[in-house]
Design a protein around this motif. Structure first.
Motif, PDB file in Angstrom:
ATOM      1  N   PRO A   1      41.318  53.285 -22.021  1.00  8.37           N
ATOM      2  CA  PRO A   1      40.170  54.194 -22.112  1.00  8.37           C
ATOM      3  C   PRO A   1      39.018  53.592 -22.914  1.00  8.37           C
ATOM      4  O   PRO A   1      39.219  53.047 -23.987  1.00  8.37           O
ATOM      5  CB  PRO A   1      40.740  55.422 -22.815  1.00  8.37           C
ATOM      6  N   ASN A   2      37.844  53.678 -22.351  1.00  6.25           N
ATOM      7  CA  ASN A   2      36.609  53.211 -22.980  1.00  6.25           C
ATOM      8  C   ASN A   2      35.673  54.398 -23.097  1.00  6.25           C
ATOM      9  O   ASN A   2      35.612  55.219 -22.190  1.00  6.25           O
ATOM     10  CB  ASN A   2      35.928  52.150 -22.112  1.00  6.25           C
ATOM     11  N   GLU A   3      34.935  54.458 -24.179  1.00  4.36           N
ATOM     12  CA  GLU A   3      33.968  55.537 -24.353  1.00  4.36           C
ATOM     13  C   GLU A   3      32.588  54.952 -24.567  1.00  4.36           C
ATOM     14  O   GLU A   3      32.412  54.002 -25.328  1.00  4.36           O
ATOM     15  CB  GLU A   3      34.344  56.406 -25.550  1.00  4.36           C
ATOM     16  N   ILE A   4      31.624  55.542 -23.882  1.00  4.25           N
ATOM     17  CA  ILE A   4      30.226  55.124 -24.007  1.00  4.25           C
ATOM     18  C   ILE A   4      29.420  56.334 -24.432  1.00  4.25           C
ATOM     19  O   ILE A   4      29.524  57.393 -23.810  1.00  4.25           O
ATOM     20  CB  ILE A   4      29.692  54.565 -22.670  1.00  4.25           C
ATOM     21  N   GLY A   5      28.634  56.185 -25.479  1.00  3.21           N
ATOM     22  CA  GLY A   5      27.772  57.255 -25.949  1.00  3.21           C
ATOM     23  C   GLY A   5      26.316  56.816 -25.888  1.00  3.21           C
ATOM     24  O   GLY A   5      25.978  55.733 -26.353  1.00  3.21           O
ATOM     25  N   ILE A   6      25.487  57.649 -25.299  1.00  8.42           N
ATOM     26  CA  ILE A   6      24.061  57.343 -25.155  1.00  8.42           C
ATOM     27  C   ILE A   6      23.265  58.547 -25.648  1.00  8.42           C
ATOM     28  O   ILE A   6      23.597  59.687 -25.316  1.00  8.42           O
ATOM     29  CB  ILE A   6      23.704  57.031 -23.692  1.00  8.42           C
ATOM     30  N   THR A   7      22.235  58.277 -26.433  1.00  5.35           N
ATOM     31  CA  THR A   7      21.408  59.346 -26.985  1.00  5.35           C
ATOM     32  C   THR A   7      19.939  59.020 -26.776  1.00  5.35           C
ATOM     33  O   THR A   7      19.527  57.875 -26.956  1.00  5.35           O
ATOM     34  CB  THR A   7      21.677  59.501 -28.498  1.00  5.35           C
ATOM     35  N   ARG A   8      19.170  60.027 -26.407  1.00 13.95           N
ATOM     36  CA  ARG A   8      17.722  59.891 -26.291  1.00 13.95           C
ATOM     37  C   ARG A   8      17.076  61.110 -26.939  1.00 13.95           C
ATOM     38  O   ARG A   8      17.542  62.233 -26.768  1.00 13.95           O
ATOM     39  CB  ARG A   8      17.264  59.837 -24.832  1.00 13.95           C
ATOM     40  N   ASP A   9      15.998  60.893 -27.673  1.00  6.07           N
ATOM     41  CA  ASP A   9      15.211  61.972 -28.273  1.00  6.07           C
ATOM     42  C   ASP A   9      13.858  62.018 -27.580  1.00  6.07           C
ATOM     43  O   ASP A   9      13.315  60.979 -27.207  1.00  6.07           O
ATOM     44  CB  ASP A   9      14.988  61.732 -29.767  1.00  6.07           C
ATOM     45  N   PHE A  10      13.319  63.219 -27.420  1.00  9.53           N
ATOM     46  CA  PHE A  10      11.970  63.319 -26.860  1.00  9.53           C
ATOM     47  C   PHE A  10      11.234  64.510 -27.452  1.00  9.53           C
ATOM     48  O   PHE A  10      11.840  65.519 -27.808  1.00  9.53           O
ATOM     49  CB  PHE A  10      11.986  63.353 -25.328  1.00  9.53           C
ATOM     50  N   ASN A  11       9.929  64.357 -27.575  1.00 11.35           N
ATOM     51  CA  ASN A  11       9.060  65.410 -28.101  1.00 11.35           C
ATOM     52  C   ASN A  11       8.844  66.476 -27.034  1.00 11.35           C
ATOM     53  O   ASN A  11       8.810  66.177 -25.844  1.00 11.35           O
ATOM     54  CB  ASN A  11       7.706  64.837 -28.519  1.00 11.35           C
ATOM     55  N   PHE A  12       8.663  67.707 -27.497  1.00 12.89           N
ATOM     56  CA  PHE A  12       8.430  68.814 -26.577  1.00 12.89           C
ATOM     57  C   PHE A  12       7.143  69.522 -26.975  1.00 12.89           C
ATOM     58  O   PHE A  12       6.837  69.659 -28.161  1.00 12.89           O
ATOM     59  CB  PHE A  12       9.602  69.801 -26.615  1.00 12.89           C
ATOM     60  N   ASP A  13       6.396  69.976 -25.962  1.00 14.13           N
ATOM     61  CA  ASP A  13       5.142  70.686 -26.202  1.00 14.13           C
ATOM     62  C   ASP A  13       5.079  71.875 -25.246  1.00 14.13           C
ATOM     63  O   ASP A  13       5.197  71.707 -24.029  1.00 14.13           O
ATOM     64  CB  ASP A  13       3.955  69.745 -25.962  1.00 14.13           C
ATOM     65  N   ASP A  14       4.906  73.087 -25.801  1.00 11.29           N
ATOM     66  CA  ASP A  14       4.858  74.302 -24.986  1.00 11.29           C
ATOM     67  C   ASP A  14       3.756  74.275 -23.945  1.00 11.29           C
ATOM     68  O   ASP A  14       3.881  74.883 -22.876  1.00 11.29           O
ATOM     69  CB  ASP A  14       4.642  75.537 -25.868  1.00 11.29           C
ATOM     70  N   SER A  15       2.670  73.609 -24.237  1.00 11.27           N
ATOM     71  CA  SER A  15       1.535  73.596 -23.315  1.00 11.27           C
ATOM     72  C   SER A  15       1.725  72.623 -22.147  1.00 11.27           C
ATOM     73  O   SER A  15       0.931  72.629 -21.223  1.00 11.27           O
ATOM     74  CB  SER A  15       0.247  73.263 -24.065  1.00 11.27           C
ATOM     75  N   GLN A  16       2.782  71.807 -22.203  1.00 14.51           N
ATOM     76  CA  GLN A  16       3.030  70.820 -21.151  1.00 14.51           C
ATOM     77  C   GLN A  16       4.469  70.935 -20.636  1.00 14.51           C
ATOM     78  O   GLN A  16       5.184  69.948 -20.528  1.00 14.51           O
ATOM     79  CB  GLN A  16       2.779  69.414 -21.676  1.00 14.51           C
ATOM     80  N   VAL A  17       4.884  72.139 -20.304  1.00 17.56           N
ATOM     81  CA  VAL A  17       6.271  72.387 -19.922  1.00 17.56           C
ATOM     82  C   VAL A  17       6.672  71.591 -18.682  1.00 17.56           C
ATOM     83  O   VAL A  17       7.732  70.970 -18.647  1.00 17.56           O
ATOM     84  CB  VAL A  17       6.517  73.898 -19.703  1.00 17.56           C
ATOM     85  N   LEU A  18       5.834  71.585 -17.654  1.00 14.73           N
ATOM     86  CA  LEU A  18       6.158  70.876 -16.415  1.00 14.73           C
ATOM     87  C   LEU A  18       6.286  69.373 -16.660  1.00 14.73           C
ATOM     88  O   LEU A  18       7.242  68.738 -16.200  1.00 14.73           O
ATOM     89  CB  LEU A  18       5.097  71.158 -15.351  1.00 14.73           C
ATOM     90  N   ALA A  19       5.358  68.808 -17.395  1.00 14.26           N
ATOM     91  CA  ALA A  19       5.398  67.373 -17.686  1.00 14.26           C
ATOM     92  C   ALA A  19       6.636  67.022 -18.510  1.00 14.26           C
ATOM     93  O   ALA A  19       7.283  65.997 -18.276  1.00 14.26           O
ATOM     94  CB  ALA A  19       4.133  66.943 -18.421  1.00 14.26           C
ATOM     95  N   LYS A  20       6.986  67.882 -19.459  1.00 20.29           N
ATOM     96  CA  LYS A  20       8.154  67.615 -20.306  1.00 20.29           C
ATOM     97  C   LYS A  20       9.451  67.777 -19.523  1.00 20.29           C
ATOM     98  O   LYS A  20      10.432  67.094 -19.785  1.00 20.29           O
ATOM     99  CB  LYS A  20       8.144  68.513 -21.543  1.00 20.29           C
ATOM    100  N   ASP A  21       9.457  68.675 -18.536  1.00 24.23           N
ATOM    101  CA  ASP A  21      10.621  68.831 -17.667  1.00 24.23           C
ATOM    102  C   ASP A  21      10.832  67.566 -16.833  1.00 24.23           C
ATOM    103  O   ASP A  21      11.963  67.087 -16.691  1.00 24.23           O
ATOM    104  CB  ASP A  21      10.442  70.043 -16.757  1.00 24.23           C
ATOM    105  N   ILE A  22       9.757  67.016 -16.333  1.00 25.06           N
ATOM    106  CA  ILE A  22       9.838  65.763 -15.566  1.00 25.06           C
ATOM    107  C   ILE A  22      10.291  64.626 -16.475  1.00 25.06           C
ATOM    108  O   ILE A  22      11.135  63.811 -16.090  1.00 25.06           O
ATOM    109  CB  ILE A  22       8.482  65.454 -14.899  1.00 25.06           C
TER     110      ILE A  22
END
Length: 172
Positions: A117-138
């Protein structure tokens, strides 16, 4: 002056070749198995993304029947989580963290473990802005896709580097 340019280019190429430089993803991903089965549904994202580099490596054929395969890729866990990383003074989300934890192993046709068994962990952080919901969803969807691509690259590197154990020889 015209003679110096080709000489400079030749020196640069020789220096890069001498230091071991090679393009990322070029070569080195050959697997030590002639045939491999992927024990995941045909529509699973990981299966679709994993079949491409295996077939592209040239030395391994992906087959459907696990009993006829030299190695069978098995998924043990696939956890994906989105959590709030930080909030602003008004209590609105400012940052999210995307986490992916994936566990897998390789077995032979008899079910004996070839690669543990091998385990791979990947993490990404991203900023969120209420005024750009569609762009942040993409952006979030693109990050998940990038994480899946990174996952497959790490799986391929691990499978090409790890020396498979032969279970029948270990029991003798």
């Amino acid at each position: 002056m015209r003679l110096l340019r080709p000489l400079f280019a030749l020196i640069l190429v020789a220096a890069l070749a001498g230091c071991g430089f090679h393009l990322r993803g070029a070569g080195g991903n050959t697997l030590p198995y002639k045939t491999m089965a992927i024990a995941l549904p045909e529509t699973a994202d990981v299966r679709i993304w994993l079949e491409r580099p295996i077939r592209g490596s040239g030395g391994t054929e992906v087959i459907a029947d696990p009993k006829a395969a030299e190695a069978v890729f098995q998924q043990l866990a696939d956890n994906r989580q989105k959590s709030i990383l930080s909030v602003n003074a008004q209590g609105r989300v400012r940052e999210y963290r995307l986490q992916m934890t994936y566990r897998f192993r390789l077995v032979n046709a008899k079910g004996e473990e070839i690669v543990g068994p091998n385990e791979i962990g990947i993490t990404r952080d991203f900023n969120f802005d209420d005024s750009q919901v569609l762009a942040k969803d993409i952006e979030e969807r693109l990050l998940w896709r990038d994480m899946s691509n990174d996952l497959v690259n790490q799986i391929m590197r691990r499978l090409s580097i790890v020396k498979p154990k032969t279970p029948s020889r270990e029991t003798d």
